[in-house]
Design an enzyme around this catalytic site. Sequence first.
Site, mmCIF file in Angstrom:
data_model
loop_
_atom_site.group_PDB
_atom_site.id
_atom_site.type_symbol
_atom_site.label_atom_id
_atom_site.label_comp_id
_atom_site.label_asym_id
_atom_site.label_seq_id
_atom_site.Cartn_x
_atom_site.Cartn_y
_atom_site.Cartn_z
ATOM 1 N N ARG A 13 88.159 62.953 62.684
ATOM 2 C CA ARG A 13 86.890 63.073 63.421
ATOM 3 C C ARG A 13 87.107 62.844 64.914
ATOM 4 O O ARG A 13 86.414 63.421 65.744
ATOM 5 C CB ARG A 13 85.841 62.112 62.869
ATOM 6 N N SER A 40 79.705 58.008 65.003
ATOM 7 C CA SER A 40 80.506 58.332 63.816
ATOM 8 C C SER A 40 81.205 59.675 63.952
ATOM 9 O O SER A 40 82.289 59.870 63.424
ATOM 10 C CB SER A 40 79.606 58.368 62.572
ATOM 11 N N GLU A 61 68.083 66.784 59.710
ATOM 12 C CA GLU A 61 69.175 67.750 59.702
ATOM 13 C C GLU A 61 68.685 69.190 59.547
ATOM 14 O O GLU A 61 69.282 70.114 60.113
ATOM 15 C CB GLU A 61 70.164 67.412 58.579
ATOM 16 N N PHE A 86 75.314 65.801 54.642
ATOM 17 C CA PHE A 86 74.070 66.198 55.313
ATOM 18 C C PHE A 86 74.234 67.496 56.091
ATOM 19 O O PHE A 86 73.261 68.056 56.586
ATOM 20 C CB PHE A 86 73.598 65.069 56.244
ATOM 21 N N HIS A 112 83.331 62.772 57.582
ATOM 22 C CA HIS A 112 83.189 61.904 56.416
ATOM 23 C C HIS A 112 83.152 62.705 55.115
ATOM 24 O O HIS A 112 82.431 62.376 54.178
ATOM 25 C CB HIS A 112 81.943 61.025 56.543
ATOM 26 N N ASP A 120 80.937 53.476 51.255
ATOM 27 C CA ASP A 120 79.538 53.912 51.170
ATOM 28 C C ASP A 120 79.204 54.547 49.815
ATOM 29 O O ASP A 120 78.052 54.606 49.418
ATOM 30 C CB ASP A 120 79.205 54.904 52.292
ATOM 31 N N ARG A 170 86.841 60.642 57.830
ATOM 32 C CA ARG A 170 86.607 59.353 58.473
ATOM 33 C C ARG A 170 87.859 58.519 58.737
ATOM 34 O O ARG A 170 88.002 57.958 59.825
ATOM 35 C CB ARG A 170 85.643 58.542 57.593
#
Lengths: 317, 281
Positions: A13, A40, A61, A86, A112, A120, A170
């Site tokens: 990322r 992020s 989104e 998302f 991610h 998560d 990530r």
Amino acid sequence: MKKYTDSGSKDTRSGFGAGLEELGKTNENVVALCADLTGSLKMNAFADQNPDRFYQVGIAEANMMGIAAGLTIGGKIPFTGTFANFSTGRVYDQIRQSIAYSGKNVKICASHAGLTLGEDGATHQILEDIGLMKMLPHMVVINPCDYNQTKAATIAIAEYDGPVYLRFGRPKVANFTPADAKFEIGKADVLTEGTDVTIVATGHLVWEALQAAEALEAAGVSAEVINMATIKPLDEKAILASASKTGCVVTAEEHNRFGGLGESVAQTLVTNNPVPQEFVAVNDSFGESGTPAQLMEKYGLNADAIVAAAQKVIARK
Amino acid sequence: MSQENLQAVVSQVRRDIVRMVHAVNSGHPGGSLGCVEYLVSLYFKHMNHNAADFKMDGVGEDVFFLSNGHISPVMYSVLARAGYFDVSELATFRKLNTRLQGHPTTHEGLEGIRIASGSLGQGLSVALGAATAKKLNGDDSIVFTLHGDGELQEGQIWEAAMYASAKKVDNLIAAVDVNEKQIDGSTDDVLAMGSLRAKFEAFGWDVIDVEQGNDLDAIDTAISEAKGKLGNGKPVCLLLRTEMGNGVDFMMGTHKWHGVAPNDEQLASALAQNEETLGDY
């Protein structure tokens, strides 16, 4: 066998963030949108340096995808940023109608992705996104393997006119491709040449495939590792050239075995040169909480799993 | 164009709509007929646009997005009558290999269409993007949209409505076709939305009620008023109170003609009520 070294682990990322920052300086038409995940997605540098070309849309989104489609109409090149889940499943119809069917020049940048999101858990660990995106007509799907390649791919997709899904992750992972390599959409890279088995890997699994190839070499097996960063359009020539030499294929990806890279490779093989193939992928399952390494081991997505799959597929020749 | 001449266009567009849906025994005449006056007023009077030389980017032009894509018959007729493409092409509506797909698309390169629509609730977001690009380009022209009132039940509309005022997208005029009908019945019966004025105002919009949404003078006044409100940090919403099926007596006052085509006899009756002014396609 050619050896690769990790020049210092970095997250993919951050490669995206670096690429976007460079585009901010070199291409005035590039704009960026983010749905409340600027840090992020590592989009801060672009946002700070180009406040007039960065749009914080909040946790919305669907609206972000529509705004991105509209921005292209005025000649802009929008890069959307949010988590892979998302970026795809949540907004599939918006992407389908307003971006893909409408042929809009939107770059859907998704962080991610996969299990390596970690703790998560499954709500955020999408393992279906490659399938969702590759099914959309004319959608380009790219899953680069490390920081350098993600940065290069981010820069390259701005030059391509059409919708692109760029998938990255990530955790910090090995950074081993050359920093100055130009990314070419649709072109596979043969990382190691071999004669006994072809390993076609994408994303985080490419480094694992290189580790597997070393282990196989120690066991007397010559593996050819192909980095398939572009899943669509697929570099069929590279696959077929290698398969005709080795006679068997292992595919490796951080994705469900349904809808992923392996399925695309299988289609190529079965319609051209049907050789045995084994799949290193998640077996029709959701993920769960855990550290990235624990999850990759539990779900069979590491170098050990690739070695086992290679031995199995060689036995099937 | 004079109001009298606009009325002549309105009559011809109504004829086009019923003939198009009749020819393929499919399509959406009710909502199309209810929005004729608004679209004619936009394309023949209020929008600064170049029909003869369509450019996707619309730089320097006012642009329009149809969010409720199922009323494609009125969109196609108005575009053709405005000169985007030849009116003879209206005869291909919904037929195999046509550019005039059941719901509008950019896929076939039809002049005048800048986004696909049909799956509801997406057009306002697209308009926000186009309006934002105009600002970036230093282009002070206007972005217009049209939405069905039933379409406002889609959540994305309210994401977009919130964004529009928060980010001061004040080069945008969004119109809602308030005919109070949707496929399964009245909007109040299906999913009552309460006061649309109060909702848009609560979302930070300037709202203009157009009680006579099928009256060219009332629409003219409302669009002029809306234009006057632009550039003040707020998006503008027009609530057009229209009659579904307007101009064809047996289609008015009911939701039943949402997506049903007239038969031969009904077509004759509909055409008898609307004079051929510009020549049928």
